[in-house]
Design an enzyme around this catalytic site. Structure first.
Site, PDB file in Angstrom:
ATOM      1  N   ASP A   1     -13.875   4.716   1.024  1.00  0.00           N
ATOM      2  CA  ASP A   1     -13.098   4.033  -0.020  1.00  0.00           C
ATOM      3  C   ASP A   1     -13.635   2.622  -0.227  1.00  0.00           C
ATOM      4  O   ASP A   1     -12.874   1.666  -0.335  1.00  0.00           O
ATOM      5  CB  ASP A   1     -11.617   4.003   0.352  1.00  0.00           C
ATOM      6  CG  ASP A   1     -10.723   3.696  -0.848  1.00  0.00           C
ATOM      7  OD1 ASP A   1     -11.185   3.880  -1.990  1.00  0.00           O
ATOM      8  OD2 ASP A   1      -9.578   3.271  -0.643  1.00  0.00           O
TER       9      ASP A   1
ATOM     10  N   GLY B   1       0.849  -1.171   0.000  1.00  0.00           N
ATOM     11  CA  GLY B   1       0.000   0.000   0.000  1.00  0.00           C
ATOM     12  C   GLY B   1       0.883   1.219   0.000  1.00  0.00           C
ATOM     13  O   GLY B   1       2.081   1.125  -0.214  1.00  0.00           O
ATOM     14  N   THR B   2       0.336   2.355   0.261  1.00  0.00           N
ATOM     15  CA  THR B   2       1.143   3.559   0.352  1.00  0.00           C
ATOM     16  C   THR B   2       1.713   3.638   1.759  1.00  0.00           C
ATOM     17  O   THR B   2       0.976   3.630   2.704  1.00  0.00           O
ATOM     18  CB  THR B   2       0.268   4.773   0.089  1.00  0.00           C
ATOM     19  OG1 THR B   2      -0.829   4.713   0.960  1.00  0.00           O
ATOM     20  CG2 THR B   2      -0.247   4.794  -1.328  1.00  0.00           C
TER      21      THR B   2
ATOM     22  N   GLY C   1       3.624   1.367   3.293  1.00  0.00           N
ATOM     23  CA  GLY C   1       3.874   0.130   4.000  1.00  0.00           C
ATOM     24  C   GLY C   1       3.506  -1.080   3.177  1.00  0.00           C
ATOM     25  O   GLY C   1       3.298  -0.996   1.974  1.00  0.00           O
TER      26      GLY C   1
END
Length: 695
Positions: free
Chosen positions: A329, A210-211, A213
């Protein structure tokens, strides 16, 4: 069974074939099978197949493919039957390796995979059909090693013919669950098989990125339960800003932890433990592992199976809204299905916590799933619940048709926004009238007339014309306050960073940190009113120790003050230049994206003077810096201020424009005059301040 066997002597490690006599030699294989279950033998699968032959193709598919499709390639036995997996519901075929993506910036670390030991989960004979009991809280999946073979009953296969037999999960929405564990020590070592460990968790492989990590699969050394563990570099989180009004990405992690700590529902992924060692750079979030992966597959889904999934999502989403959480989301990648066919909502990194109303003020989320009201260039209150309902409709469309309803012809965000706002979705194949009606109400472009959760639960398609009702929620409403978000992790709030925090080696998150000065990464404190207070106090102490150096700059300070006064006069003319700055940025975003919350502030006792390339003042804030108020007038700018204590460099980040700025300390001594082009500027703090912390 009529078998007589002698008890083995203490020195014997396993049964010997001569230690028992069997009246009926047809039972010999069964005895051997039991013996190998207890004491281990590589031929146990062959014996199992001989004793319990496959009766139907469906049973064979369930028995032989469940353990090969739980997302662990290295944990398969020697009988690889993947090619025979005919499970039409695609539950077992979705490994989920790439479905643990979440809304933080990508970490470039790549996992250096080691050989995975063979670990076998042995199925046992299917029991006779029994009345289906009340659903129980799901336990983590369990795996066993060769030296400890424990039979495991394969999960029930979900098909289009028995999905209505599952009981509603709403009745257990409030079941008791122990509070997630919080651990303040991260002991890193190597397992005997060479795998990396943190405390009692043995890491197996990477599930996804992910962003900021990654997510790794791990198992508990003692219980052999499987978990999905998110790993974040706290320094990188702290250094990255996510937009105007958002000081850093670490807030998103705190918020996600706080939300997950409160969640207790069968259709929401569970949090089990947070490992946050104040002396380490990494934080570990131990979550429930969902072996089936995303509900999305490459093939279209039948209405019956889609209905089952949809109902689970509605139950989970209703629970979130009752807990005053807007997901923001919702999409198939964040909807995971376990081996029993239960869908669970995950990824709360961009979620919104509301108090009295559910108004949202930004459009953080996946563009293809954004509601029309988030894509319009209008400033009006936006209902977060309505935004989630729209995303729910888009997700259902993806399930039915294996594609999104709004597709850009030019791969442009503006084109996607135009499709969402001004065009109606098309339906590639024939669907039932009830489903068509539900789609029209879910994808209603007017948020005021869009269907709500209560209406969805009673809709004819959802309930099969009332024959499969959705019960009311029965749970305790638990709110998540701002203070609880700040206190999501309670630790000593300083860590010792590695010598190079930007390393791309994957070992970095699983190896001990090297010595160094405190980097000022902050969690929270019960006594703190701000998550930054501890760093502020340390900075003040350091500032006092630097008075001698500051006195040497008094002459420079006087000159700088004159420049500041001139800059303040120029600031009055800045509004006239805002339009030119927007044109230079070449950024076009919805108006809702630029809405600003006033709870953002940087550290105390620091001044930052930012000017555009024509030397017009953009912002000048001091004491508790809040440049957001000034930059609010410049649509599209992404202002960030985050400098680490004692680090060689830090990030001064923009998303648009070209600026020349003066950076000064609390005594208004000029540190540097620098220029910033577009996205990234490394700023050498040690060169100017000799390890003095600045922000």
């Amino acid at each position: 069974m009529g078998c007589i066997f002698t008890k083995p002597s203490p020195e014997q490690q396993k049964f010997d074939g001569e230690d028992y006599e069997c009246e009926n030699k047809k039972n010999l294989n069964l005895i051997s099978y039991i013996r190998n279950l207890l004491f281990g033998n590589n031929s146990h699968q062959q014996l199992y197949n001989e004793i319990i032959p496959t009766t139907t193709s469906t049973t064979s598919t369930t028995t032989n493919s469940v353990y090969q499709n739980i997302g662990l390639d290295g944990y398969n036995n020697n009988n690889n039957n993947n090619n025979n997996n005919n499970n039409n519901n695609n539950i077992m075929n979705n490994y989920g390796y790439d479905d643990y993506g979440y809304s933080y910036e990508e970490d470039e670390d790549y996992y250096d995979e080691m050989p995975i030991p063979t670990i076998v989960a042995q199925p046992q004979p299917q029991p006779q059909p029994q009345p289906q009991p009340q659903p129980q809280p799901q336990q983590p999946i369990r795996i066993v090693s060769q030296n400890q073979q424990i039979p495991t009953t394969p999960p029930q296969q979900i098909s289009q013919f028995n999905i209505t037999g599952n009981k509603s999960p709403s009745s257990i929405g409030s079941r008791h669950r122990s509070k997630p564990k919080e651990t303040l020590r991260a002991h890193k070592k190597r397992h005997k098989d060479g795998h990396k460990m943190v405390n009692e968790y043995v890491f197996v492989r990477k599930l996804g990125k992910g962003t900021f990590g990654k997510v790794k699969l791990a198992y508990h050394h003692d219980t052999h339960h499987l978990y999905a563990i998110k790993i974040f570099n706290k320094i990188r989180l702290k250094k990255q800003t996510m937009g105007i009004g958002r000081p850093n990405a670490f807030d998103d992690v705190l918020k996600e932890i706080a939300i997950m700590k409160k969640m207790n529902h069968i259709n929401v992924v569970k949090l089990y433990e947070v490992i946050n060692d104040p002396q380490e750079e990494y934080i570990y979030i131990v979550m429930e592992y969902i072996e089936g992966g995303s509900i999305m597959s490459a093939n279209e889904t039948s209405e019956d199976l889609a209905r089952k999934y949809f109902r689970d999502i509605v139950f989970g989403l209703e629970y979130l809204h009752e807990q005053k959480v807007i997901h923001k989301d919702l999409k198939p990648e964040n909807l995971l299905v376990n081996s029993e066919g239960v869908v669970k909502i995950t990824d709360f990194g961009v979620s919104h916590i509301f108090d009295d109303d559910d108004v949202v003020r930004c459009s953080r989320g996946s563009p293809a799933f954004l509601a029309p009201e988030l894509c319009r260039n209008e400033s009006q209150p936006i209902s977060g619940k309505g935004v989630d309902v729209w995303a729910l409709g888009v997700s259902l469309y993806c399930l039915i048709f294996a594609r999104t309803p709004f597709i850009s012809k030019t791969n442009s965000l503006l084109d996607i926004y135009d499709q969402i706002v001004n065009h109606e979705p098309t339906y590639p194949r024939e669907i039932s009238n009830d489903l068509m009606d539900l789609f029209k109400r879910l994808l209603d472009k007017n948020p005021l007339t869009r269907i709500q959760i209560a209406e969805i639960k009673s809709h004819k398609w959802t309930t099969i014309s009332g024959t499969w009702p959705m019960n009311e929620l029965d749970h305790l409403i638990l709110s998540v306050t701002d203070q609880e978000m700040i206190d999501a992790i309670s630790t000593d709030h300083t860590i010792k960073p590695s010598d190079n925090t930007t390393t791309d080696e994957d070992d970095s998150d699983l190896s001990s940190s090297s010595g160094g000065e405190s980097s000022g990464i902050i969690g929270s404190s019960n006594e703190s009113k701000s998550m930054y207070n501890n760093v502020n106090s340390k900075q003040k102490i350091q500032n006092q120790n630097q008075n001698q150096n500051q006195n040497q700059n008094q002459n420079q300070n006087q000159n700088q003050n004159q420049n500041h006064n001139q800059n303040q006069n120029q600031n009055q003319n800045q509004n006239n230049n805002n339009n030119s700055l927007i044109e230079k940025s070449n950024i076009s975003i919805p108006a809702s994206s630029s809405s600003i919350s006033n709870n953002d502030s940087c550290y105390e006792n620091r001044n930052v003077y930012i000017k555009d390339e024509e030397m017009n003042m953009i912002c000048n804030d001091s004491v508790i810096m809040d440049p957001i108020k000034e930059l609010n007038k410049i649509d599209g700018l992404n202002y960030g201020c985050d400098f680490q204590i004692g680090k060689e460099y830090s990030d001064f980040q923009y998303n648009s424009g070209h600026f020349i700025y003066d950076l000064v300390d609390e005594n208004e001594s000029q540190i540097s005059r620098e220029s910033a082009n577009d996205y990234y500027l490394p700023f050498k703090t040690n060169k100017y301040l000799n390890n003095k912390s600045i922000v």
